[in-house]
Scaffold this active site. Structure first.
Site, PDB file in Angstrom:
ATOM      1  N   ASP A   7       1.018  -1.137   0.173  1.00 55.69           N
ATOM      2  CA  ASP A   7      -0.042   0.068   0.078  1.00 55.69           C
ATOM      3  C   ASP A   7       0.981   1.423   0.015  1.00 55.69           C
ATOM      4  O   ASP A   7       2.168   1.049   0.327  1.00 55.69           O
ATOM      5  CB  ASP A   7      -0.665  -0.072   1.228  1.00 55.69           C
ATOM      6  CG  ASP A   7      -1.613   1.237   1.417  1.00 55.69           C
ATOM      7  OD1 ASP A   7      -2.251   1.657   0.583  1.00 55.69           O
ATOM      8  OD2 ASP A   7      -1.630   1.940   2.523  1.00 55.69           O
ATOM      9  N   ASP A   9      -0.297   5.128   0.502  1.00 58.93           N
ATOM     10  CA  ASP A   9      -0.755   6.085   1.641  1.00 58.93           C
ATOM     11  C   ASP A   9      -0.559   5.621   2.985  1.00 58.93           C
ATOM     12  O   ASP A   9      -1.602   4.723   3.247  1.00 58.93           O
ATOM     13  CB  ASP A   9      -1.911   6.903   1.222  1.00 58.93           C
ATOM     14  CG  ASP A   9      -1.768   7.542   0.036  1.00 58.93           C
ATOM     15  OD1 ASP A   9      -0.879   8.161  -0.088  1.00 58.93           O
ATOM     16  OD2 ASP A   9      -2.639   7.237  -0.999  1.00 58.93           O
ATOM     17  N   GLU A  16      -1.050  11.247   4.207  1.00 60.09           N
ATOM     18  CA  GLU A  16      -2.421  11.741   4.512  1.00 60.09           C
ATOM     19  C   GLU A  16      -2.530  13.123   4.970  1.00 60.09           C
ATOM     20  O   GLU A  16      -3.151  13.846   4.420  1.00 60.09           O
ATOM     21  CB  GLU A  16      -3.266  10.870   5.284  1.00 60.09           C
ATOM     22  CG  GLU A  16      -3.497   9.342   4.457  1.00 60.09           C
ATOM     23  CD  GLU A  16      -4.422   9.437   3.126  1.00 60.09           C
ATOM     24  OE1 GLU A  16      -4.623  10.488   2.951  1.00 60.09           O
ATOM     25  OE2 GLU A  16      -4.681   8.281   2.981  1.00 60.09           O
ATOM     26  N   GLY A  50     -10.524   6.844  -1.236  1.00 65.23           N
ATOM     27  CA  GLY A  50     -10.707   7.220  -2.267  1.00 65.23           C
ATOM     28  C   GLY A  50     -10.936   8.737  -2.197  1.00 65.23           C
ATOM     29  O   GLY A  50     -12.042   9.122  -1.584  1.00 65.23           O
ATOM     30  N   GLU A  53     -14.435   9.708  -3.561  1.00 70.07           N
ATOM     31  CA  GLU A  53     -15.485   9.158  -2.700  1.00 70.07           C
ATOM     32  C   GLU A  53     -15.795   9.926  -1.297  1.00 70.07           C
ATOM     33  O   GLU A  53     -16.678   9.793  -0.690  1.00 70.07           O
ATOM     34  CB  GLU A  53     -15.428   7.572  -2.535  1.00 70.07           C
ATOM     35  CG  GLU A  53     -15.387   6.689  -3.747  1.00 70.07           C
ATOM     36  CD  GLU A  53     -14.156   6.807  -4.714  1.00 70.07           C
ATOM     37  OE1 GLU A  53     -13.267   7.526  -4.462  1.00 70.07           O
ATOM     38  OE2 GLU A  53     -14.174   6.144  -5.589  1.00 70.07           O
ATOM     39  N   ARG A  54     -14.578  10.361  -0.728  1.00 70.59           N
ATOM     40  CA  ARG A  54     -14.380  10.998   0.317  1.00 70.59           C
ATOM     41  C   ARG A  54     -15.119  12.376   0.531  1.00 70.59           C
ATOM     42  O   ARG A  54     -16.079  12.751   1.402  1.00 70.59           O
ATOM     43  CB  ARG A  54     -12.833  11.272   0.770  1.00 70.59           C
ATOM     44  CG  ARG A  54     -12.616  11.591   2.197  1.00 70.59           C
ATOM     45  CD  ARG A  54     -11.418  11.616   2.380  1.00 70.59           C
ATOM     46  NE  ARG A  54     -10.841  10.081   2.271  1.00 70.59           N
ATOM     47  CZ  ARG A  54      -9.580   9.667   1.905  1.00 70.59           C
ATOM     48  NH1 ARG A  54      -8.564  10.593   1.480  1.00 70.59           N
ATOM     49  NH2 ARG A  54      -9.382   8.266   1.888  1.00 70.59           N
ATOM     50  N   LYS A  83      -7.075  18.811  -6.935  1.00 74.56           N
ATOM     51  CA  LYS A  83      -6.537  18.122  -5.807  1.00 74.56           C
ATOM     52  C   LYS A  83      -5.133  17.443  -6.141  1.00 74.56           C
ATOM     53  O   LYS A  83      -4.155  17.641  -5.691  1.00 74.56           O
ATOM     54  CB  LYS A  83      -7.318  17.411  -4.990  1.00 74.56           C
ATOM     55  CG  LYS A  83      -6.729  16.925  -3.738  1.00 74.56           C
ATOM     56  CD  LYS A  83      -6.616  15.404  -4.089  1.00 74.56           C
ATOM     57  CE  LYS A  83      -5.839  14.764  -3.088  1.00 74.56           C
ATOM     58  NZ  LYS A  83      -5.632  13.417  -2.893  1.00 74.56           N
ATOM     59  N   THR A 120      -2.992   0.301  -4.331  1.00 77.01           N
ATOM     60  CA  THR A 120      -3.237   1.381  -3.665  1.00 77.01           C
ATOM     61  C   THR A 120      -4.528   2.136  -4.163  1.00 77.01           C
ATOM     62  O   THR A 120      -5.036   1.897  -5.244  1.00 77.01           O
ATOM     63  CB  THR A 120      -2.325   2.711  -3.656  1.00 77.01           C
ATOM     64  OG1 THR A 120      -2.644   3.748  -3.111  1.00 77.01           O
ATOM     65  CG2 THR A 120      -1.877   2.889  -5.104  1.00 77.01           C
ATOM     66  N   THR A 121      -5.270   2.931  -3.477  1.00 77.03           N
ATOM     67  CA  THR A 121      -6.547   3.506  -3.769  1.00 77.03           C
ATOM     68  C   THR A 121      -6.248   5.035  -4.468  1.00 77.03           C
ATOM     69  O   THR A 121      -6.927   5.593  -5.152  1.00 77.03           O
ATOM     70  CB  THR A 121      -7.121   3.862  -2.534  1.00 77.03           C
ATOM     71  OG1 THR A 121      -7.753   2.707  -1.862  1.00 77.03           O
ATOM     72  CG2 THR A 121      -8.352   4.616  -2.667  1.00 77.03           C
ATOM     73  N   THR A 122      -5.136   5.525  -4.235  1.00 77.72           N
ATOM     74  CA  THR A 122      -4.627   6.905  -4.667  1.00 77.72           C
ATOM     75  C   THR A 122      -4.306   6.550  -6.235  1.00 77.72           C
ATOM     76  O   THR A 122      -4.137   5.652  -6.795  1.00 77.72           O
ATOM     77  CB  THR A 122      -3.612   7.614  -3.877  1.00 77.72           C
ATOM     78  OG1 THR A 122      -3.636   9.008  -4.258  1.00 77.72           O
ATOM     79  CG2 THR A 122      -2.222   7.117  -4.294  1.00 77.72           C
TER      80      THR A 122
HETATM   81  C1  XBP Z   1      -5.563   5.771   0.448  1.00 76.56           C
HETATM   82  C2  XBP Z   1      -6.760   6.643   0.087  1.00 76.56           C
HETATM   83  C3  XBP Z   1      -6.624   7.834  -0.974  1.00 76.56           C
HETATM   84  C4  XBP Z   1      -5.898   8.977  -0.587  1.00 76.56           C
HETATM   85  C5  XBP Z   1      -6.263  10.165  -1.516  1.00 76.56           C
HETATM   86  O1  XBP Z   1      -5.991   4.679   1.089  1.00 76.56           O
HETATM   87  O2  XBP Z   1      -7.986   6.311   0.506  1.00 76.56           O
HETATM   88  O3  XBP Z   1      -7.891   8.182  -1.186  1.00 76.56           O
HETATM   89  O4  XBP Z   1      -6.407   9.471   1.071  1.00 76.56           O
HETATM   90  O5  XBP Z   1      -5.875   9.792  -2.633  1.00 76.56           O
HETATM   91  P1  XBP Z   1      -5.100   3.395   0.774  1.00 76.56           P
HETATM   92  P2  XBP Z   1      -7.049  10.284  -3.959  1.00 76.56           P
HETATM   93  O6  XBP Z   1      -3.718   3.681   1.558  1.00 76.56           O
HETATM   94  O7  XBP Z   1      -5.872   2.350   1.794  1.00 76.56           O
HETATM   95  O8  XBP Z   1      -4.870   3.100  -0.595  1.00 76.56           O
HETATM   96  O9  XBP Z   1      -7.493  11.631  -3.585  1.00 76.56           O
HETATM   97  O10 XBP Z   1      -6.013  10.055  -5.177  1.00 76.56           O
HETATM   98  O11 XBP Z   1      -8.003   9.079  -3.684  1.00 76.56           O
HETATM   99 MG    MG Z   2      -2.979   3.263   3.542  1.00 77.97          MG
END
Ligand code: XBP
Ligand code: MG
Length: 249
Positions: A7, A9, A16, A50, A53-54, A83, A120-122
């Site tokens: 992962d 982030d 974060e 995400g 989604e956030r 962003k 990763t989600t990002t």
């Molecule tokens: C990371 C996330 C991401 C970041 C922001 O989760 O949730 O959304 O906070 O990135 P993980 P984006 O570490 O579990 O993958 O704004 O690009 O989504």
């Molecule tokens: Mg993470």
């Protein structure tokens, strides 16, 4: 053991609080929106993975007063693109250091011929920036697979991003180890069948890490041993391949 899947982030670097959160706030200010995500509020919003989604979750939960534009999803996508630009500028200006042990473990894995992957989600662009600025300018090529962002429709805690990474690696879950920092992350990795090592951070330390092989403060270094929150490490003070081999299921 054939591959390590990371992962990004919170696991590779503490991105974060001082990078993603700041970039969201810069975008909100640029669009003259009276939204501001404090360090504490952002911790609550991290329950949703995400960025797009956030933002949607925040509007539904905290801003029922907000009158959305006709196409809210398109507006959120535009905000999110902005962003991402802010985030990349920020990483270029102030690289976020890798967490203890990350570089050492990646380098050991490369020396030993293991494959490396990211799940990763990002967004891919954010991953590439972090790797280039914080690991090494050529380090994107260290990774066989970079599974990121909207490449799958269901983000963590769904298993999709890890399923995708495993498929691209051409490996079975039993041949790999995942590294995560969050409850959503471990649920995703475990649902894909992966043994998972957790390194906690301030946002995630109280989350549920049921099923983790180890829960650690960080991966540790020879001169900076880890603190173990759960699991058996024998007399090890840092995570290396020899320790990881014990957790291959
Ligand atoms: C990371 C996330 C991401 C970041 C922001 O989760 O949730 O959304 O906070 O990135 P993980 P984006 O570490 O579990 O993958 O704004 O690009 O989504
Ligand atoms: Mg993470």
């Amino acid at each position: 053991m054939k591959a390590l899947i990371f992962d990004v982030d919170g696991t590779m670097a503490e991105t974060e609080r001082d990078a993603h959160r700041v970039a969201f706030n810069e975008t909100f200010a640029e669009y003259k929106l009276d939204w501001h995500w404090s360090v504490e509020l952002y911790g609550e919003l991290l329950a949703v993975t995400g960025g797009k989604e956030r933002i949607k979750f925040y509007l539904e939960r905290d801003r029922p007063d907000y009158i959305p534009p006709v196409n809210l999803d398109a507006f959120i996508a535009e905000l999110h693109q902005n962003k991402t630009a802010h985030y990349n500028e920020l990483l270029a200006r102030h690289p976020i250091p890798l967490r203890p042990g990350v570089r050492r473990l990646l380098e050991e894995a490369r020396r030993e011929g293991l494959q490396l992957a990211i799940a990763t989600t990002t967004s891919p662009r954010n991953v590439i920036s972090l790797l280039e600025h914080s690991l090494s300018p050529d380090s994107v090529a260290w990774f066989e697979v970079i599974a990121a962002g909207d490449i799958v429709s269901a983000k963590k805690p769904a298993s999709d991003i890890y399923d995708y990474a495993l498929k691209k690696l051409g490996l079975k879950a039993e041949q790999c180890i995942a590294f995560e920092d969050s409850g959503n992350g471990i649920r995703s990795a475990r649902a894909a069948g992966l043994s998972t090592i957790i390194t906690i951070n301030d946002y995630t330390r109280d989350e549920d890490f049921t099923g983790a092989s180890l829960v650690l403060e960080h991966l540790g270094e020879p001169d900076q041993p880890f603190t173990v929150l759960s699991g058996d490490v024998g007399d090890a003070g840092y995570v290396d391949l020899a320790l990881l081999r014990r957790f291959i299921c």
